[in-house]
Design an enzyme around this catalytic site. Structure first.
Site, PDB file in Angstrom:
ATOM      1  N   TYR A 142       0.808  -1.176  -0.238  1.00 39.72           N
ATOM      2  CA  TYR A 142       0.061   0.087   0.003  1.00 39.72           C
ATOM      3  C   TYR A 142       0.803   1.123   0.054  1.00 39.72           C
ATOM      4  O   TYR A 142       0.409   2.545  -0.458  1.00 39.72           O
ATOM      5  CB  TYR A 142      -0.894   0.090   1.212  1.00 39.72           C
ATOM      6  CG  TYR A 142      -1.910  -0.899   1.092  1.00 39.72           C
ATOM      7  CD1 TYR A 142      -2.193  -1.957  -0.036  1.00 39.72           C
ATOM      8  CD2 TYR A 142      -3.030  -1.174   2.213  1.00 39.72           C
ATOM      9  CE1 TYR A 142      -3.100  -2.815   0.015  1.00 39.72           C
ATOM     10  CE2 TYR A 142      -4.066  -1.964   2.071  1.00 39.72           C
ATOM     11  CZ  TYR A 142      -4.156  -2.882   1.192  1.00 39.72           C
ATOM     12  OH  TYR A 142      -4.961  -3.775   1.068  1.00 39.72           O
ATOM     13  N   ASP A 243      -5.448  -6.776   5.823  1.00 32.91           N
ATOM     14  CA  ASP A 243      -6.772  -5.840   5.390  1.00 32.91           C
ATOM     15  C   ASP A 243      -7.801  -7.022   4.845  1.00 32.91           C
ATOM     16  O   ASP A 243      -8.832  -6.756   5.340  1.00 32.91           O
ATOM     17  CB  ASP A 243      -6.418  -5.179   4.025  1.00 32.91           C
ATOM     18  CG  ASP A 243      -7.305  -4.295   3.612  1.00 32.91           C
ATOM     19  OD1 ASP A 243      -8.385  -4.010   4.386  1.00 32.91           O
ATOM     20  OD2 ASP A 243      -7.237  -3.593   2.625  1.00 32.91           O
ATOM     21  N   ASP A 247     -11.560  -8.299   7.064  1.00 38.87           N
ATOM     22  CA  ASP A 247     -12.752  -8.201   6.399  1.00 38.87           C
ATOM     23  C   ASP A 247     -13.326  -9.832   6.510  1.00 38.87           C
ATOM     24  O   ASP A 247     -14.724  -9.800   6.475  1.00 38.87           O
ATOM     25  CB  ASP A 247     -12.697  -7.987   5.008  1.00 38.87           C
ATOM     26  CG  ASP A 247     -12.774  -6.520   4.943  1.00 38.87           C
ATOM     27  OD1 ASP A 247     -12.605  -5.921   5.873  1.00 38.87           O
ATOM     28  OD2 ASP A 247     -12.871  -5.788   3.990  1.00 38.87           O
TER      29      ASP A 247
END
Length: 353
Positions: A142, A243, A247
């Site tokens: 990222y 990440d 989820d």
């Protein structure tokens, strides 16, 4: 206690759930005689519209001058549907993490007995699951070097020893405070960055002899958090894996609207729900505010206000037991409650308990 709190409501359902989170903090302040001072600041698509920057300098300074940041969500369909956009709301979130030095994201995963049926997983698999995922937040793909043209694109997955050491230290120390079991999740059989993670974790193991440490590839971990969630106590992993993995854990709780988080690091700590901005629901009074409210509990506990945090959690549990729930977690045939009604019920419960 007196706390100065930067309030970043952001986009989509953010302003709606934030109002309920602040209402709960105000209920705690009234009941326990605290003073919480709020300063609102813009971020995300709202900030792009106003000043052309998803995390403007004025917002950054507000965060730096606060004791805590209370954040909701960013994201807008205008940008989701335009992959060529040069400025995006999510860039503000990444900039906030980087500029505040928020390298450790703490995401607890717990179940509520009255909501086990909302999970797509079998009750006997998830009942009693209680673990924490610690996601490295300011490194990896990222933030690595990026390039894109019409024929080629790349993202560089880069980590340094200091970045890995500091997040592993957080994980080992949290494991010591819980069940003393740490799982390091990587892809060391393929990725050089993961091999460095594993090497450093093994070097650090002797410093924490009371912690049982094991290692798991991300593909295996992605399966086992759904098939054996009670195996885990503390999971630590890099940014991209974390990440995706966190989820996935919403399948255990039954809704992303139940998952809070804290981001800790070099400067002001930040507390936020793990879900996104859900722009399709904005203004409809249907968004679940519980993750925002539980993030408020984590904020309180971070400052040692454990009784106050427990009061928030008790009120959330009471609301669920009383079927005061937004539509996606309501029992069949149950009364419909909106975002506002759920938040107000919890705030009143805190004041009157």
């Amino acid at each position: 206690m007196k706390l100065k709190i930067a309030v970043l409501s952001g986009d989509g359902i953010g302003p709606e759930i934030m109002k309920q989170g602040v209402a709960v903090l105000n209920a705690i302040a009234a009941r326990y005689n605290h003073e919480f001072i709020y300063e609102d600041s813009i971020c995300g698509a709202h900030a792009i519209d106003e000043v052309g920057d998803p995390f403007p300098e004025s917002t950054f300074q507000t965060c730096m001058n606060a004791d805590a940041v209370f954040f909701a969500a960013v994201g807008d369909l205008r940008y989701d549907n335009n992959p060529t956009s040069k400025v995006r709301p999510e860039q503000g979130l990444l900039a906030m993490r980087k500029k505040l030095g928020l390298f450790a994201n703490i995401r607890p995963v717990t179940t509520f007995d009255c909501l086990l049926h909302k999970s797509p997983l079998k009750d006997e698999l998830i009942k009693g699951a209680d673990f924490v995922v610690i996601r490295e937040l300011t490194g990896g793909m990222y933030f690595g070097e990026k390039y894109q043209d019409n024929d080629m694109a790349y993202d560089t997955d880069i980590y340094t020893r200091p970045e890995i050491v500091r997040i592993l230290r957080v994980a080992f120390e949290m494991s010591q405070k819980r069940k003393k079991h740490l799982t390091v999740v990587d892809k060391a059989n393929v990725l050089a960055s993961s091999r460095l993670w594993r090497q450093i974790a093994k070097e650090m193991e002797p410093q924490y002899p009371d912690v049982e440490t094991d290692y798991m590839f991300i593909d295996n971990a992605s399966m086992r958090v759904l098939t054996e969630p009670r195996f885990f106590d503390v999971i630590v992993t890099e940014n991209t894996f974390g990440d995706i993995l966190t989820d996935e854990t919403s399948c255990i709780t039954g809704s992303m609207g139940l998952q809070p988080s804290a981001s800790l690091g070099e400067h002001t700590p930040l507390f936020e729900p793990v879900h996104g901005s859900w722009p399709q629901a904005a203004g409809k009074n249907i968004a679940n505010p519980l993750a925002q409210i539980l993030s408020a509990a984590m904020l309180l506990e971070h400052f040692g206000l454990n009784e106050e945090g427990k009061a928030v959690r008790n009120a959330v549990n009471a609301s669920l037991d009383a079927n005061v729930r937004t539509p996606e977690i309501q029992v069949e045939g149950g009364r419909t409650y909106g975002t506002v009604e759920v938040g107000e019920w919890i705030a009143e419960y805190i004041k009157n308990e």
